[in-house]
Design an enzyme around this catalytic site. Structure first.
Site, PDB file in Angstrom:
ATOM      1  N   ASP A 156       5.822  -3.674  10.629  1.00  0.00           N
ATOM      2  CA  ASP A 156       4.657  -3.087  11.111  1.00  0.00           C
ATOM      3  C   ASP A 156       3.680  -3.435  12.562  1.00  0.00           C
ATOM      4  O   ASP A 156       2.654  -2.400  13.049  1.00  0.00           O
ATOM      5  CB  ASP A 156       3.625  -4.374   9.810  1.00  0.00           C
ATOM      6  CG  ASP A 156       3.349  -5.473   9.969  1.00  0.00           C
ATOM      7  OD1 ASP A 156       4.809  -5.935  11.143  1.00  0.00           O
ATOM      8  OD2 ASP A 156       3.154  -6.726   9.354  1.00  0.00           O
ATOM      9  N   SER A 159       7.728  -4.946   6.365  1.00  0.00           N
ATOM     10  CA  SER A 159       7.615  -6.399   7.738  1.00  0.00           C
ATOM     11  C   SER A 159       8.205  -7.704   7.654  1.00  0.00           C
ATOM     12  O   SER A 159       7.959  -8.652   7.474  1.00  0.00           O
ATOM     13  CB  SER A 159       5.605  -6.461   7.507  1.00  0.00           C
ATOM     14  OG  SER A 159       5.349  -4.692   7.293  1.00  0.00           O
ATOM     15  N   ARG A 186       0.445  -1.044   0.044  1.00  0.00           N
ATOM     16  CA  ARG A 186       0.124  -0.037  -0.118  1.00  0.00           C
ATOM     17  C   ARG A 186       0.879   1.475  -0.091  1.00  0.00           C
ATOM     18  O   ARG A 186       1.930   0.932   0.823  1.00  0.00           O
ATOM     19  CB  ARG A 186      -0.893   0.088   1.141  1.00  0.00           C
ATOM     20  CG  ARG A 186      -1.918  -0.963   1.059  1.00  0.00           C
ATOM     21  CD  ARG A 186      -2.817  -0.687   2.485  1.00  0.00           C
ATOM     22  NE  ARG A 186      -3.142   0.085   3.188  1.00  0.00           N
ATOM     23  CZ  ARG A 186      -3.981   0.198   2.895  1.00  0.00           C
ATOM     24  NH1 ARG A 186      -5.312  -0.633   2.088  1.00  0.00           N
ATOM     25  NH2 ARG A 186      -5.193   1.391   3.634  1.00  0.00           N
TER      26      ARG A 186
HETATM   27  C1  BGC Z   1       7.816 -11.195   9.887  1.00  0.00           C
HETATM   28  C2  BGC Z   1       7.288 -10.005  10.958  1.00  0.00           C
HETATM   29  C3  BGC Z   1       5.916  -9.428  10.332  1.00  0.00           C
HETATM   30  C4  BGC Z   1       4.555 -10.860  10.716  1.00  0.00           C
HETATM   31  C5  BGC Z   1       3.417 -10.202   9.621  1.00  0.00           C
HETATM   32  C6  BGC Z   1       6.578 -11.911   9.841  1.00  0.00           C
HETATM   33  O1  BGC Z   1       6.539 -13.269   8.900  1.00  0.00           O
HETATM   34  O2  BGC Z   1       8.810 -11.917   9.884  1.00  0.00           O
HETATM   35  O3  BGC Z   1       8.255  -9.207  10.401  1.00  0.00           O
HETATM   36  O4  BGC Z   1       5.797  -8.118  11.430  1.00  0.00           O
HETATM   37  O5  BGC Z   1       4.924 -11.544   9.300  1.00  0.00           O
HETATM   38  O6  BGC Z   1       3.315  -9.446   8.728  1.00  0.00           O
END
Ligand code: BGC
Length: 498
Positions: free
Chosen positions: A230, A177, A108
């Site tokens: 995130d 994320s 996004r």
């Molecule tokens: C990632 C995290 C992320 C989470 C939710 C996981 O697979 O390692 O960094 O916050 O997914 O998106």
């Protein structure tokens, strides 16, 4: 499951070994019996059980790992990453800021006009774009160029109802994320990919530098003011509107949590103690692993055949990317071992990751008397149209087993955070301020049964009195908004006159 049996279940995965195929063929000839179906399902259910006693063991183990991860870098499976966010938004942030939110199959782009003291977001726009699957396993430059091309187009559409400050570069909060070892609020190296991404040449690189290089290639004049996970974005976005937010949990394609830690409880932190005395920690809880996790053969096989074997074990039992795949594997086993769908295994049932969470949640929550949603989803997903009501009830039961285990394990994770923050007990006579946990992710937002199961389990774990002081609140899109707000509070131009 015996040794041979495990071999057969594996055969349902990506690589169908010739030897296993022979075994399957032999098995297929054996007529399935309902008793066998019941036996397999019962066995699965028992292995997935999450009584409170076990959840407390999981939570104890997680707390041990949290301490170890805070004590030293690499000291635990739980990375407990320092986010460099030591001050959360206070609502006074002002100006035009952008966010780029990359973390799943879509990304996004957002622009927010922040009004300053008490005025919150006065204007916002966003666009969402699907990432072509080929880019998830291609090269770093390809992925970033694709994203930046969209971002540049979005920036070019900025209307007169947004107010960039003349003479200043536009600033961006980058929500990325995946596990990143931050080196400052606006830089950090990618430790590894998760959630189906696997681009070797990004690992070990500074993702802000990668993004910036691509912005330069596209002639996009913009600087990254904040790089956030995130979970950290969701926590910041939640705090922007609500002072009681102390942690954030993502339950979506992947899963993770962030919370506010006392800076002096982070032995591995080498820098000067922040003035706030606090630091947001990105736990990367998806990588948690413990002998107390109720794992089955199906989970072990899923893990062994995944892009990241041995990694993200907690995530693999409770997040949106994997729930359907676990269920597919159980169904596959039923088909092979108990001829659940007839003499042969329907070909589509052998396709990994074909069953997504939206289908599971729809089937699980099917309230029609003949389970029509299950009929339709089975036709659409697997081209299977010969299910009886009795079979459909079993299918719903399997969805329930897998979702309940995931939801209750997430509740154990939340319990661990509350315990670490000292929010799981109330002393006699103490008047407790409410603590809010910002929740985001499609799994939490759209899968009502999962959410209900998580919430009731957390109440069960905390008891009535403490539960009354804790609230889980949906913070839709909190991560993008939080990143833009953190870009504002870390702006290069902060403190300069408008
Ligand atoms: C990632 C995290 C992320 C989470 C939710 C996981 O697979 O390692 O960094 O916050 O997914 O998106």
């Amino acid at each position: 499951m015996g040794k041979v049996a495990v071999g057969i279940a594996v055969a349902c995965g990506v690589a169908v070994a010739a030897a296993a195929a022979v075994v399957i063929h032999r098995r297929m000839k054996k007529p399935g019996t309902w008793a066998k179906v019941m036996e397999i399902v019962k066995d699965f259910e028992e292995k997935c059980a999450t009584p409170v006693s076990r959840l407390r063991q999981v939570s104890d183990a997680m707390i041990v790992e949290m301490h170890a991860g805070l004590a030293s870098e690499g000291g635990s499976k739980l990375k407990m990453l320092i986010s460099y966010v030591d001050n959360l938004p206070n609502g006074r942030e002002k100006g035009l800021f952008y966010a780029l939110d990359l973390g799943g199959t879509n990304f996004r782009v957002l622009r927010l006009q922040l009004g300053g003291r008490g005025r919150g977001i006065v204007n916002q726009q966003f666009a969402e774009v699907a990432i072509p699957p080929s880019l998830m396993t291609g090269t770093s430059a390809e992925l970033f160029d694709f994203i930046v091309a969209e971002l540049a187009q979005f920036v070019a559409q900025e209307g007169s109802d947004f107010e960039p400050t003349p003479g200043r570069q536009r600033e961006l909060g980058f929500t990325f994320s995946f596990p990143v070892m931050q080196t400052s609020i606006a830089s950090g190296t990618l430790l590894k990919w998760t959630k189906g991404f696997n681009i070797n040449d990004t690992v070990g690189k500074d993702v802000v530098a990668e993004l910036t290089k691509s912005m330069e290639r596209h002639g996009l004049d913009m600087r990254v003011a904040a790089l956030v996970n995130d979970t950290v974005g969701t926590l910041a976005g939640g705090r922007f509107v609500n002072d009681d937010v102390v942690a954030a949990v993502i339950l979506g394609t992947g899963s993770n949590a962030a919370y506010i830690e006392r800076a002096n409880a982070i032995p591995k932190w080498q820098g000067p103690l922040p003035r706030s005395g606090e630091m947001v920690i990105n736990m990367e809880w998806g990588n948690f692993k413990s002998a107390h996790l109720p794992l089955t053969e199906y989970d072990l096989e899923l893990d062994a055949e995944s892009l990241n074997p041995g990694e993200q074990i907690y995530e693999k039992v409770m997040s949106g990317m994997y729930l359907g795949e676990i269920i597919r594997r159980v169904l596959c086993w039923l088909a092979q071992e108990a001829a659940f769908f007839g003499d042969t295994v329907p070909p589509k049932l052998k396709v990994p990751f074909i069953l997504g969470t939206p289908a599971i949640s729809a089937m699980h929550q099917d309230t029609s008397h003949d389970l029509k949603v299950v009929i339709n989803r089975f036709k659409e997903t697997f081209e299977i149209s010969n299910t009886t009501l009795k079979m459909r009830l079993v299918i719903v039961q399997i969805c329930n087993i897998v979702a309940t285990r995931g939801a209750r394990l997430s509740a154990a994770g939340i319990l661990s955070i509350l315990r670490k923050m000292g929010r799981d007990t109330i002393k006699e006579g103490e008047k407790r301020q409410r603590a809010v946990i910002g929740m985001d992710g499609g799994l939490y937002e759209h899968y009502t049964e999962y959410r209900k199961s998580l919430e009731s389990c957390l109440n069960e774990l905390l008891g009535e009195e403490v539960s009354g002081t804790i609230a889980l609140e949906l913070a839709s899109d909190g991560s993008g908004i939080g990143a833009a707000v953190l870009a504002a509070s870390h702006s290069l131009y902060l403190g300069r006159d408008d």
